[in-house]
Design a protein around this motif. Structure first.
Motif, PDB file in Angstrom:
ATOM      1  N   VAL A 188       0.828  -1.208   0.000  1.00 16.73           N
ATOM      2  CA  VAL A 188       0.000   0.000   0.000  1.00 16.73           C
ATOM      3  C   VAL A 188       0.864   1.260   0.000  1.00 16.73           C
ATOM      4  CG1 VAL A 188      -1.707   1.287   1.332  1.00 16.73           C
ATOM      5  CG2 VAL A 188      -1.904  -1.187   1.111  1.00 16.73           C
ATOM      6  N   GLN A 189       0.407   2.254  -0.756  1.00 10.74           N
ATOM      7  CA  GLN A 189       1.096   3.536  -0.877  1.00 10.74           C
ATOM      8  C   GLN A 189       0.184   4.664  -0.383  1.00 10.74           C
ATOM      9  OE1 GLN A 189       1.793   3.357  -5.154  1.00 10.74           O
ATOM     10  NE2 GLN A 189       3.824   2.438  -4.846  1.00 10.74           N
ATOM     11  N   THR A 190       0.587   5.886  -0.647  1.00  5.11           N
ATOM     12  CA  THR A 190      -0.262   7.061  -0.423  1.00  5.11           C
ATOM     13  C   THR A 190      -0.176   7.921  -1.684  1.00  5.11           C
ATOM     14  OG1 THR A 190       1.443   8.518   0.546  1.00  5.11           O
ATOM     15  CG2 THR A 190       0.273   7.029   2.056  1.00  5.11           C
ATOM     16  N   PRO A 191      -1.147   8.848  -1.879  1.00  5.18           N
ATOM     17  CA  PRO A 191      -2.144   9.305  -0.914  1.00  5.18           C
ATOM     18  C   PRO A 191      -3.279   8.301  -0.737  1.00  5.18           C
ATOM     19  CG  PRO A 191      -2.532  10.384  -3.018  1.00  5.18           C
ATOM     20  CD  PRO A 191      -1.251   9.601  -3.168  1.00  5.18           C
ATOM     21  N   GLN A 192      -3.732   8.195   0.497  1.00  5.66           N
ATOM     22  CA  GLN A 192      -4.957   7.465   0.789  1.00  5.66           C
ATOM     23  C   GLN A 192      -6.092   8.488   0.831  1.00  5.66           C
ATOM     24  OE1 GLN A 192      -4.290   5.165   4.359  1.00  5.66           O
ATOM     25  NE2 GLN A 192      -2.711   3.913   3.396  1.00  5.66           N
ATOM     26  N   GLY A 193      -7.225   8.118   0.246  1.00  6.03           N
ATOM     27  CA  GLY A 193      -8.330   9.061   0.132  1.00  6.03           C
ATOM     28  C   GLY A 193      -9.533   8.618   0.944  1.00  6.03           C
ATOM     29  N   PHE A 194     -10.274   9.606   1.478  1.00 11.11           N
ATOM     30  CA  PHE A 194     -11.368   9.301   2.385  1.00 11.11           C
ATOM     31  C   PHE A 194     -12.525  10.283   2.219  1.00 11.11           C
ATOM     32  CE2 PHE A 194      -7.331   8.215   4.295  1.00 11.11           C
ATOM     33  CZ  PHE A 194      -7.522   6.911   4.725  1.00 11.11           C
ATOM     34  N   ASP A 195     -13.712   9.743   2.412  1.00 12.77           N
ATOM     35  CA  ASP A 195     -14.839  10.605   2.737  1.00 12.77           C
ATOM     36  C   ASP A 195     -14.523  11.246   4.080  1.00 12.77           C
ATOM     37  OD1 ASP A 195     -17.776  11.442   2.854  1.00 12.77           O
ATOM     38  OD2 ASP A 195     -17.570  10.178   4.633  1.00 12.77           O
ATOM     39  N   VAL A 200     -12.861  11.292   9.945  1.00  9.91           N
ATOM     40  CA  VAL A 200     -13.023  11.944  11.255  1.00  9.91           C
ATOM     41  C   VAL A 200     -13.525  10.943  12.284  1.00  9.91           C
ATOM     42  CG1 VAL A 200     -14.386  13.640  12.531  1.00  9.91           C
ATOM     43  CG2 VAL A 200     -13.325  14.278  10.352  1.00  9.91           C
ATOM     44  N   ARG A 201     -14.510  10.131  11.905  1.00 10.72           N
ATOM     45  CA  ARG A 201     -15.048   9.138  12.841  1.00 10.72           C
ATOM     46  C   ARG A 201     -13.987   8.109  13.215  1.00 10.72           C
ATOM     47  NH1 ARG A 201     -18.692   4.462  12.290  1.00 10.72           N
ATOM     48  NH2 ARG A 201     -18.861   4.807  10.044  1.00 10.72           N
ATOM     49  N   SER A 215      -6.312   1.532   7.780  1.00  9.00           N
ATOM     50  CA  SER A 215      -6.541   0.462   8.753  1.00  9.00           C
ATOM     51  C   SER A 215      -7.512   0.903   9.842  1.00  9.00           C
ATOM     52  CB  SER A 215      -5.214   0.019   9.379  1.00  9.00           C
ATOM     53  OG  SER A 215      -4.676   1.020  10.232  1.00  9.00           O
ATOM     54  N   MET A 216      -7.550   2.193  10.129  1.00  7.57           N
ATOM     55  CA  MET A 216      -8.509   2.714  11.102  1.00  7.57           C
ATOM     56  C   MET A 216      -9.934   2.581  10.568  1.00  7.57           C
ATOM     57  SD  MET A 216      -6.308   6.104  12.143  1.00  7.57           S
ATOM     58  CE  MET A 216      -7.418   6.671  13.435  1.00  7.57           C
ATOM     59  N   VAL A 217     -10.092   2.869   9.276  1.00  6.33           N
ATOM     60  CA  VAL A 217     -11.416   2.733   8.663  1.00  6.33           C
ATOM     61  C   VAL A 217     -11.834   1.263   8.630  1.00  6.33           C
ATOM     62  CG1 VAL A 217     -12.737   3.075   6.532  1.00  6.33           C
ATOM     63  CG2 VAL A 217     -11.154   4.842   7.320  1.00  6.33           C
ATOM     64  N   GLU A 218     -10.886   0.373   8.376  1.00 10.55           N
ATOM     65  CA  GLU A 218     -11.189  -1.064   8.406  1.00 10.55           C
ATOM     66  C   GLU A 218     -11.750  -1.463   9.765  1.00 10.55           C
ATOM     67  OE1 GLU A 218      -8.002  -3.639   6.918  1.00 10.55           O
ATOM     68  OE2 GLU A 218      -7.178  -1.857   5.953  1.00 10.55           O
ATOM     69  N   GLN A 219     -11.183  -0.904  10.834  1.00 12.12           N
ATOM     70  CA  GLN A 219     -11.640  -1.248  12.175  1.00 12.12           C
ATOM     71  C   GLN A 219     -13.041  -0.729  12.461  1.00 12.12           C
ATOM     72  OE1 GLN A 219      -8.760  -1.147  15.515  1.00 12.12           O
ATOM     73  NE2 GLN A 219      -7.233  -0.517  14.015  1.00 12.12           N
ATOM     74  N   LEU A 220     -13.528   0.192  11.652  1.00 12.93           N
ATOM     75  CA  LEU A 220     -14.927   0.627  11.762  1.00 12.93           C
ATOM     76  C   LEU A 220     -15.870  -0.357  11.087  1.00 12.93           C
ATOM     77  CD1 LEU A 220     -14.672   4.466  10.967  1.00 12.93           C
ATOM     78  CD2 LEU A 220     -14.753   3.370  13.216  1.00 12.93           C
ATOM     79  N   GLY A 221     -15.321  -1.335  10.392  1.00 18.08           N
ATOM     80  CA  GLY A 221     -16.138  -2.304   9.672  1.00 18.08           C
ATOM     81  C   GLY A 221     -16.518  -1.846   8.280  1.00 18.08           C
ATOM     82  N   LEU A 222     -15.871  -0.805   7.767  1.00 14.10           N
ATOM     83  CA  LEU A 222     -16.176  -0.284   6.442  1.00 14.10           C
ATOM     84  C   LEU A 222     -15.188  -0.841   5.414  1.00 14.10           C
ATOM     85  CD1 LEU A 222     -16.884   3.442   7.372  1.00 14.10           C
ATOM     86  CD2 LEU A 222     -18.539   1.593   7.034  1.00 14.10           C
TER      87      LEU A 222
END
Length: 258
Positions: A188-195, A200-201, A215-222
């Motif tokens: 995995v590289q960057t930039p990583q993009g997000f809604d 923020v959540r 990986s933080m977003v993965e932990q949200l179940g998304l």
């Protein structure tokens, strides 16, 4: 009911993001000790220009990015602001420098906190990836606009990967416990993009087992989706990486007038 009086259908999140404004957060507060003694890694020269400036230019090269927030070392915001002022940057893009925190996660959070409310897509880009092509940046943004809550650029692995049991004593042989299927692995590289709301959540609720923002977003179940990365978007971590980056930059200047 006439067509004129019929209420307009509500827009989906993906439709709402089609024309959403995009900002990039570039955490540059780390020391980068593996690169050797001297200035913080992001301020090391690459082709006579600090790596940070190359990384900022890479984000600003995308016409979709209208703001770049640079997260400086806690005591180095004035120095970083001076660097940005001293180098030519696209006039269509706004730039902001804020002091960072003790960790990368804290620095990204401080960059998020500094974003105006009218930005709905956020890129997070390593300052140590100075040569990411604009096509990769645009591909990440487009995937978020199409509805993905989180997007990462990535490359297939060329080498076979082994899972090992870490040695109790550094330098001792480590037993192999598994050989993951290489076809299912990506670097995995960057930039990583997000809604923006999703990122923020994630920062508000996830604190453990953080390797990157995705990986933080993965932990949200998304779901995090992958778009093709680029071999020139490598991370400058060790002295040999800096030699390779110099070679890539020299080739660009020779062939492309970069």
């Amino acid at each position: 009911m006439s067509d004129e009086s019929r209420p307009s259908p509500a827009r989906t999140p993906a439709e709402a993001r089609t024309n959403a404004r995009t900002a990039a957060v570039v955490p540059a507060a780390g020391r980068g000790v593996r690169l050797g003694p001297g200035a913080p890694k992001a301020l090391r020269a690459l082709g006579g220009t600090p790596m940070l400036i190359h990384a900022v230019r890479a984000m600003a090269a995308s016409r979709a990015v209208s703001l770049v927030v640079v997260v400086a070392p806690p005591d180095g915001a004035a120095e970083v602001k001076g660097l940005l002022d001293a180098h030519a940057l696209p006039e269509r893009t706004d730039f902001l420098v804020v002091p960072g925190g003790a960790s990368r996660q804290e620095s990204v959070q401080l960059g998020l906190d500094a974003l105006p409310t009218d930005y709905d897509i956020v890129l997070v880009h390593d300052a140590a990836r100075p040569l990411v092509p604009v096509d990769t940046v645009d591909a990440v943004i487009e995937a978020v606009r199409e509805g993905a809550p989180a997007v990462v650029p990535a490359l297939p692995l060329a080498d076979t990967v082994k899972q090992v049991e870490p040695a109790a004593v550094p330098g001792e042989p480590e037993p192999v416990v598994a050989t993951p299927e290489r076809a299912r692995l990506r670097a995995v590289q960057t930039p990583q993009g997000f809604d923006r709301g999703t990122l923020v959540r994630a920062h508000e609720t996830v604190a453990d087992n953080v390797t990157d923002d995705a990986s933080m977003v993965e932990q949200l179940g998304l779901t995090v989706v992958v778009v093709p990365g680029h071999e020139e978007a490598f991370k400058v971590t060790r002295p040999l990486d800096l030699v390779l980056a110099e070679a890539v930059l020299a080739r660009r200047r020779l062939n492309d007038g970069f």
